[in-house]
Design an enzyme around this catalytic site. Sequence first.
Site, PDB file in Angstrom:
ATOM      1  N   ASP A 220      45.128  47.244  41.860  1.00 23.35           N
ATOM      2  CA  ASP A 220      44.236  46.516  41.146  1.00 23.35           C
ATOM      3  C   ASP A 220      44.057  45.327  41.906  1.00 23.35           C
ATOM      4  O   ASP A 220      42.849  44.689  42.146  1.00 23.35           O
ATOM      5  CB  ASP A 220      44.491  46.522  39.804  1.00 23.35           C
ATOM      6  CG  ASP A 220      43.457  45.834  38.839  1.00 23.35           C
ATOM      7  OD1 ASP A 220      42.196  45.631  39.309  1.00 23.35           O
ATOM      8  OD2 ASP A 220      43.714  45.309  37.916  1.00 23.35           O
ATOM      9  N   LYS A 246      49.168  60.779  44.452  1.00 23.09           N
ATOM     10  CA  LYS A 246      49.314  62.007  45.420  1.00 23.09           C
ATOM     11  C   LYS A 246      50.698  62.401  45.529  1.00 23.09           C
ATOM     12  O   LYS A 246      51.072  63.574  45.934  1.00 23.09           O
ATOM     13  CB  LYS A 246      48.841  61.498  46.966  1.00 23.09           C
ATOM     14  CG  LYS A 246      47.194  61.310  46.873  1.00 23.09           C
ATOM     15  CD  LYS A 246      46.429  62.346  46.169  1.00 23.09           C
ATOM     16  CE  LYS A 246      44.845  62.005  46.443  1.00 23.09           C
ATOM     17  NZ  LYS A 246      43.755  63.137  45.837  1.00 23.09           N
ATOM     18  N   ARG A 267      26.154  40.630  42.550  1.00 25.75           N
ATOM     19  CA  ARG A 267      27.432  40.373  41.926  1.00 25.75           C
ATOM     20  C   ARG A 267      28.237  41.636  42.013  1.00 25.75           C
ATOM     21  O   ARG A 267      29.543  41.604  41.410  1.00 25.75           O
ATOM     22  CB  ARG A 267      27.321  39.928  40.897  1.00 25.75           C
ATOM     23  CG  ARG A 267      26.369  38.597  40.366  1.00 25.75           C
ATOM     24  CD  ARG A 267      26.264  38.278  39.041  1.00 25.75           C
ATOM     25  NE  ARG A 267      25.387  38.847  38.270  1.00 25.75           N
ATOM     26  CZ  ARG A 267      26.114  39.762  37.357  1.00 25.75           C
ATOM     27  NH1 ARG A 267      27.374  39.627  36.909  1.00 25.75           N
ATOM     28  NH2 ARG A 267      25.205  40.535  36.459  1.00 25.75           N
ATOM     29  N   LYS A 268      28.405  42.705  42.482  1.00 28.98           N
ATOM     30  CA  LYS A 268      29.089  43.954  42.345  1.00 28.98           C
ATOM     31  C   LYS A 268      29.528  44.290  43.783  1.00 28.98           C
ATOM     32  O   LYS A 268      28.910  44.240  44.712  1.00 28.98           O
ATOM     33  CB  LYS A 268      28.244  45.020  41.682  1.00 28.98           C
ATOM     34  CG  LYS A 268      27.752  44.958  40.413  1.00 28.98           C
ATOM     35  CD  LYS A 268      26.694  46.174  40.019  1.00 28.98           C
ATOM     36  CE  LYS A 268      26.329  45.867  38.484  1.00 28.98           C
ATOM     37  NZ  LYS A 268      25.672  47.185  38.057  1.00 28.98           N
TER      38      LYS A 268
END
Length: 319
Positions: A220, A246, A267-268
């Site tokens: 993250d 995995k 903005r993405k």
Amino acid sequence: MPSSAAATAAAARRLSLYKRPAVRCPPCFVRRPITPLARRFLGSVADSTTSTLPSPSASATASPTHPPPKKSLPRRLTSFLALSALFFTLGTAMAAAPAVAVAQDLMHPPTDAETLTLYAPEPNTPAGTLEAELQALPLVAALRADNGLVEGRPHMKIPPALRENNFTGGTLLGHDMLGVPPLAFVAPDGSRLVALHHLGPALCGHPGIVHGGLLATLLDEGLARCCFPALPNKVGLTASLNISYKAPCRAGQWVVLRAETTKVEGRKAWVRGRLESIPNEGEEPVVMVEAEALFIEPRQAKVSFSLLRPPFLGSGVVC
């Protein structure tokens, strides 16, 4: 004449009360002349005694003392308000001094090159041993030779007063956990990132296996830092994060986080990445976790985060 003789004896006794007969003093009480040293001493005692006595004339002429007149109510109220404002200002300034220092550090963080000098563990400590291993990895030398990447230590940009409460930069940083701050290589345009972490045995869920939640946290933060330079105001929050495990991640090893920004629209930003092992020569790395994420910059980011820099925000936490 017995009565006459008694009266005469009584009169003689009364007369003796007014005139005592001379009595010779014993030799030890014979008066002797006063020496000059004794005369000076007696004179000084007399002078000091006289100086301490109040003068009758001075006492008679001294005017009686009166208490000073009271200030008016408006003047007393003004003085009270002025002193209250002064002490309130001083107290506020003293309480805000640490926050001002932190704010200055946030507004003027060190550069990526400067962060490389801010972490220097002692050579004969566990952290010093890990740092020596990190600097000797062939992968680190190869990444330093890539002119498209900038080397740095993101967590060292966090002010020390905030770093100790940061999850990966302070809480989990230490012996048998995240042994040293991660070393990151980032593309200035936000297209890719490579970071190296050491995962200790205190980060396990099952014995010897690093907790999957920690791996998700590392991805993250790593994916967020990868795309920040590509966003308009260099900041974003996690909108979605998809994790695919995995293979088990063994504790006590170095892992490599690789991320790349696949798409940017206003903005993405869409990013994908993975955690993999560092293989020995002639072997392929083992991919342990894969992830895809979407980060969105808040609409008010230009105003709300104008005083902050990307290293301090991302996915709701510092990356």
